[in-house]
Design a protein around this motif. Structure first.
Motif, short mmCIF file in Angstrom:
data_model
loop_
_atom_site.label_atom_id
_atom_site.label_comp_id
_atom_site.label_asym_id
_atom_site.label_seq_id
_atom_site.Cartn_x
_atom_site.Cartn_y
_atom_site.Cartn_z
N MET A 1 -6.53 0.62 9.05
CA MET A 1 -7.43 -0.53 9.15
C MET A 1 -7.90 -0.98 7.76
O MET A 1 -7.88 -2.18 7.45
CB MET A 1 -8.64 -0.21 10.03
N GLN A 2 -8.30 -0.02 6.94
CA GLN A 2 -8.76 -0.37 5.60
C GLN A 2 -7.65 -1.00 4.77
O GLN A 2 -7.85 -2.01 4.10
CB GLN A 2 -9.28 0.88 4.89
N ASP A 3 -6.47 -0.40 4.84
CA ASP A 3 -5.33 -0.94 4.08
C ASP A 3 -4.97 -2.33 4.57
O ASP A 3 -4.64 -3.22 3.78
CB ASP A 3 -4.12 -0.01 4.22
N ALA B 1 -10.82 -9.42 4.68
CA ALA B 1 -11.88 -8.84 5.49
C ALA B 1 -11.91 -9.47 6.88
O ALA B 1 -11.82 -10.70 7.03
CB ALA B 1 -13.23 -9.03 4.80
N LYS C 1 0.80 -1.22 0.00
CA LYS C 1 0.00 0.00 0.00
C LYS C 1 0.84 1.28 0.00
O LYS C 1 0.37 2.32 -0.45
CB LYS C 1 -0.93 0.01 1.22
N GLU D 1 -6.89 -4.61 5.95
CA GLU D 1 -7.86 -5.61 5.50
C GLU D 1 -7.83 -5.79 3.99
O GLU D 1 -8.11 -6.89 3.49
CB GLU D 1 -9.26 -5.23 5.99
N ASP D 2 -7.46 -4.77 3.25
CA ASP D 2 -7.29 -4.93 1.81
C ASP D 2 -6.20 -5.95 1.50
O ASP D 2 -6.29 -6.72 0.55
CB ASP D 2 -6.92 -3.59 1.15
N THR E 1 -5.70 5.47 7.12
CA THR E 1 -6.38 4.37 6.43
C THR E 1 -5.80 3.02 6.83
O THR E 1 -5.92 2.05 6.09
CB THR E 1 -6.27 4.56 4.91
N PHE F 1 -8.33 -7.34 10.62
CA PHE F 1 -7.85 -6.31 11.55
C PHE F 1 -8.24 -6.63 12.98
O PHE F 1 -7.48 -6.36 13.91
CB PHE F 1 -8.39 -4.94 11.15
N ASP G 1 -4.75 11.17 5.90
CA ASP G 1 -5.84 10.35 6.43
C ASP G 1 -5.32 9.02 6.97
O ASP G 1 -4.42 8.41 6.38
CB ASP G 1 -6.88 10.08 5.33
#
Length: 253
Positions: free
Chosen positions: A203-205, A212, A163, A207-208, A201, A215, A199
């Motif tokens: 947690m989102q990164d 899913a 990422k 799980e990406d 990110t 985290f 920002d």
């Protein structure tokens, strides 16, 4: 962590020796007498330019900008193998200059840590200039070092690689046992404070990259392997340092 009286071990963040030994960074945190800051800065600048300008013993100096250590100075030497420390500058001229121009302006307590570098987990893949560093320090639970590295650190490294491939960072573990929460450090290098405003990110990164729901398990692993963390920002003082701010990628491999 060692506590030494008027001991000054002067040191950089970015030189690598060709060796099979593990490489360490020597961190020296200094507290200057408030009324002697001008004298200290003039003295350490001249001392570093004369004795610590290049090579593995080149010294870089940082201001600590936040937290309980705000206002103190961090001196960094390395990375270099432990064996190289046997060859540190110890001439009579060096000692006299150090005592006259640096040590007399310090408070009595000096803190020293030796941090082992992990080049396989770090990213120094391009040339850059040191400006500011975000130092995230972790207190690892007793006997949980291996779990922490496998279940926490390596997963974050994988996320960074996918990422944030251009982010420059270094990973370090303390070579000495301590009770000060200084077991592990993740160091991000950045140019301006706008980097801090980006920002969040994470947690989102995460799980990406890991799937899913991953985290939640990650946070359980963090809780199971650590007792806490803290963060500091250090700003490089080019005027007080020996080497310049440039770091060449090949020097970090």
């Amino acid at each position: 962590m060692k506590r030494l009286l008027y001991t000054l071990v002067l040191v950089p963040l970015m030189m690598v020796s060709q060796t099979n030994e593990s490489l360490v960074i020597e961190n020296v945190m200094l507290t200057v007498k408030p009324e002697k800051i001008a004298e200290f800065e003039a003295g350490i600048a001249a001392h570093n330019k004369k004795f610590h300008a290049t090579g593995p013993f080149g010294a870089r100096v940082y201001n600590i900008d936040n937290g309980k250590n705000a206002g103190k100075y961090m001196l960094i030497m390395g990375p270099l193998p432990w064996s190289a420390l046997d060859g540190r500058p110890e001439s009579k001229e060096h000692a006299e200059d150090n005592n006259k121009n640096v040590n007399q302006y310090l408070e009595s307590e000096v803190e020293v840590n030796y941090m082992k570098m992990h080049p396989d987990l770090s990213n120094f893949s391009k040339d850059f200039e040191i400006n500011k560093v975000s130092v995230f320090m972790i207190d690892i639970k007793r006997f949980k070092d291996m779990d922490f590295m496998e279940k926490v650190v390596k997963k974050v490294v994988k996320m960074y690689k996918e990422k944030m491939p251009d982010q420059i960072y270094g990973l370090y573990t303390n070579e000495m046992p301590n009770m000060d929460g200084m077991d592990f450090a993740w160091v991000d290098f950045f140019d301006s404070y706008s980097w801090m405003a980006k920002d969040d990110t994470f947690m989102q990164d995460f799980e990406d990259v890991h799937g899913a729901g991953s985290f939640q398990q990650f946070m359980k692993d963090v809780e199971a392997t650590t007792d806490g963390d803290k963060g500091e920002i250090w700003s490089l003082r080019k005027d007080l340092s020996g080497p310049d701010a440039k770091v060449i990628a090949l020097e970090r491999q």
